[in-house]
Design a protein around this motif. Structure first.
Motif, mmCIF file in Angstrom:
data_model
loop_
_atom_site.group_PDB
_atom_site.id
_atom_site.type_symbol
_atom_site.label_atom_id
_atom_site.label_comp_id
_atom_site.label_asym_id
_atom_site.label_seq_id
_atom_site.Cartn_x
_atom_site.Cartn_y
_atom_site.Cartn_z
ATOM 1 N N HIS A 1 6.111 -17.787 -10.874
ATOM 2 C CA HIS A 1 6.167 -19.046 -10.281
ATOM 3 C C HIS A 1 7.754 -19.521 -10.210
ATOM 4 O O HIS A 1 8.353 -19.900 -9.292
ATOM 5 C CB HIS A 1 5.502 -20.076 -11.022
ATOM 6 C CG HIS A 1 5.748 -21.541 -10.410
ATOM 7 N ND1 HIS A 1 5.191 -21.961 -9.060
ATOM 8 C CD2 HIS A 1 6.515 -22.696 -10.745
ATOM 9 C CE1 HIS A 1 5.558 -23.106 -8.830
ATOM 10 N NE2 HIS A 1 6.270 -23.550 -9.919
ATOM 11 N N GLU A 2 8.397 -19.213 -11.452
ATOM 12 C CA GLU A 2 9.745 -19.548 -11.598
ATOM 13 C C GLU A 2 10.913 -18.661 -10.955
ATOM 14 O O GLU A 2 11.728 -19.030 -10.395
ATOM 15 C CB GLU A 2 10.168 -19.498 -13.127
ATOM 16 C CG GLU A 2 9.681 -20.451 -14.043
ATOM 17 C CD GLU A 2 9.986 -21.985 -13.819
ATOM 18 O OE1 GLU A 2 11.296 -21.995 -13.434
ATOM 19 O OE2 GLU A 2 9.298 -22.697 -13.525
ATOM 20 N N LEU A 3 10.337 -17.457 -10.321
ATOM 21 C CA LEU A 3 11.071 -16.687 -9.727
ATOM 22 C C LEU A 3 10.784 -16.925 -8.070
ATOM 23 O O LEU A 3 11.626 -16.972 -7.415
ATOM 24 C CB LEU A 3 10.801 -15.238 -9.748
ATOM 25 C CG LEU A 3 11.298 -14.626 -11.229
ATOM 26 C CD1 LEU A 3 10.943 -13.417 -11.600
ATOM 27 C CD2 LEU A 3 12.533 -14.767 -11.444
ATOM 28 N N LYS A 4 9.473 -16.984 -7.840
ATOM 29 C CA LYS A 4 9.058 -17.318 -6.418
ATOM 30 C C LYS A 4 9.334 -18.465 -5.860
ATOM 31 O O LYS A 4 9.829 -18.547 -4.366
ATOM 32 C CB LYS A 4 7.446 -17.180 -6.378
ATOM 33 C CG LYS A 4 6.920 -16.998 -4.752
ATOM 34 C CD LYS A 4 5.290 -16.834 -4.957
ATOM 35 C CE LYS A 4 5.041 -16.676 -3.689
ATOM 36 N NZ LYS A 4 3.621 -16.748 -3.556
ATOM 37 N N THR B 1 16.135 -17.947 -15.534
ATOM 38 C CA THR B 1 14.842 -17.385 -15.865
ATOM 39 C C THR B 1 15.028 -16.103 -16.260
ATOM 40 O O THR B 1 14.373 -15.384 -17.047
ATOM 41 C CB THR B 1 13.931 -17.552 -14.532
ATOM 42 O OG1 THR B 1 13.885 -18.826 -14.331
ATOM 43 C CG2 THR B 1 12.704 -16.864 -14.804
ATOM 44 N N VAL B 2 15.864 -15.338 -15.502
ATOM 45 C CA VAL B 2 16.127 -13.901 -15.635
ATOM 46 C C VAL B 2 16.949 -13.619 -17.130
ATOM 47 O O VAL B 2 16.563 -12.910 -18.056
ATOM 48 C CB VAL B 2 17.105 -13.215 -14.769
ATOM 49 C CG1 VAL B 2 17.633 -11.800 -15.068
ATOM 50 C CG2 VAL B 2 16.290 -13.025 -13.298
ATOM 51 N N GLY C 1 7.565 -23.873 -17.403
ATOM 52 C CA GLY C 1 8.050 -23.153 -18.330
ATOM 53 C C GLY C 1 7.482 -21.839 -18.552
ATOM 54 O O GLY C 1 6.522 -21.356 -18.075
ATOM 55 N N THR C 2 8.063 -20.881 -19.333
ATOM 56 C CA THR C 2 7.691 -19.494 -19.637
ATOM 57 C C THR C 2 7.101 -19.313 -21.077
ATOM 58 O O THR C 2 6.469 -18.473 -21.427
ATOM 59 C CB THR C 2 8.845 -18.673 -19.534
ATOM 60 O OG1 THR C 2 9.874 -18.863 -20.262
ATOM 61 C CG2 THR C 2 9.494 -18.611 -18.202
#
Length: 298
Positions: A80-83, A123-124, A256-257
């Motif tokens: 989700h954080e990437l998309k 995120t990365v 969050g992750t």
């Protein structure tokens, strides 16, 4: 109820049944060989080992199921954080390509796309740092770091990133004379940034975050990040530093992750320090405290 929850219940129930059967057989063995010492002792030991093995195996299976659940939640969160920012950037680029827009709109689109790109980069970097933390690499290069100056820098960046006024996030370095440590400035910056971002994310509406740096003793430096947000239940104070673990306050949906606090703890430990959380309960805010070995002014 999810499939893994059902599997957990099945495994635990099976463990209880097997342990009960083993205990029953053990009692029967004792009854049959009560007067023969050697078979009695060997039988009791064998049954005890069987029972212990069943319990250990079941605990291992349940922990693995729970870990798989956490990893699935992590993958969903990272996806989700990437998309989301990728879709946003693509939409604005398609808009710029398809039609003419005013200079004001163009500047606004560029600003939003840069913010989305920053979100992707964060995120990365978070995932990369989590991988490095999992390898428990030693800190080979150490340099003098002024934590008071670093805290002021990180706080200013956090204000800009979250579009907050000067009253929302405050810094207290009145007792920070000589707050120098040996370490990696980028890693320590990541620690403070993670804690400040969490404090903002878990604040309800009005953000009030305080960052304190002081030297309580001659051999250590202390950093505290306090907020007036959702708070943390006592049962969660140690769990929140585990990898993939995310505490969700009732009714909240914080993105969050589940890696931020795990990275914080890993970096602090690599610097020879410790980190812990304190809270009076849900809805009453929380305080994260870091203690690091102090060095003299370089």
């Amino acid at each position: 109820m999810t499939r893994r929850n059902t599997a957990t219940i099945v495994f635990v129930s099976l463990c209880v049944v097997l342990v009960a059967a083993a205990v029953t057989l053990n009692v029967g063995w004792i009854y049959l060989h009560g007067r023969r010492v050697l078979p009695l002792v060997l039988g009791v030991l064998a049954f005890a080992l069987i029972i212990a093995g069943i319990i250990v195996y079941t605990v291992f299976l349940v922990r693995e199921l729970h870990r798989n659940d956490q990893q699935d939640a992590f993958l969903n969160a990272v996806t989700h954080e990437l998309k989301t920012p990728i879709a946003s950037i693509r939409l604005y680029l398609q808009t710029l390509q398809a039609r003419e827009v005013s200079e004001a709109q163009r500047a606004d689109f560029y600003r939003i796309m840069l913010a989305d790109a920053d979100r992707l980069q964060q995120t990365v970097e978070l995932v990369l740092k989590a991988g490095a933390a999992g390898q428990r690499l030693a800190l080979h290069e150490r340099h003098p770091v002024d934590l008071a100056a670093l805290a002021a820098e990180v706080l200013d960046v956090a204000r800009l990133r979250h579009h907050l006024g000067p009253d929302a996030m405050t810094l207290d370095t009145r007792a920070a004379e000589g707050a120098w440590v040996e370490g990696d400035a980028e890693d320590l910056r990541s620690v403070l940034s993670n804690l400040l971002d969490n404090a903002v994310k878990y604040s309800r509406g009005l953000v009030r975050v305080t960052l304190d740096v002081d030297v309580p003793e001659s051999d250590r430096v202390r950093i505290r990040v306090s907020d007036q947000g959702v708070g943390i239940p006592q049962s969660q104070l140690k769990r929140i530093f585990r990898r993939f673990h995310r505490f969700q306050w009732r009714g909240s949906k914080v993105k969050g992750t589940g890696l931020g606090l795990y990275i914080v703890r890993s970096i602090v430990r690599r610097h020879g320090g410790r980190v812990f959380a304190a809270s009076e309960g849900e809805g009453r805010g929380s305080t994260f405290t870091i203690e690091l070995p102090r060095m003299g002014r370089p």
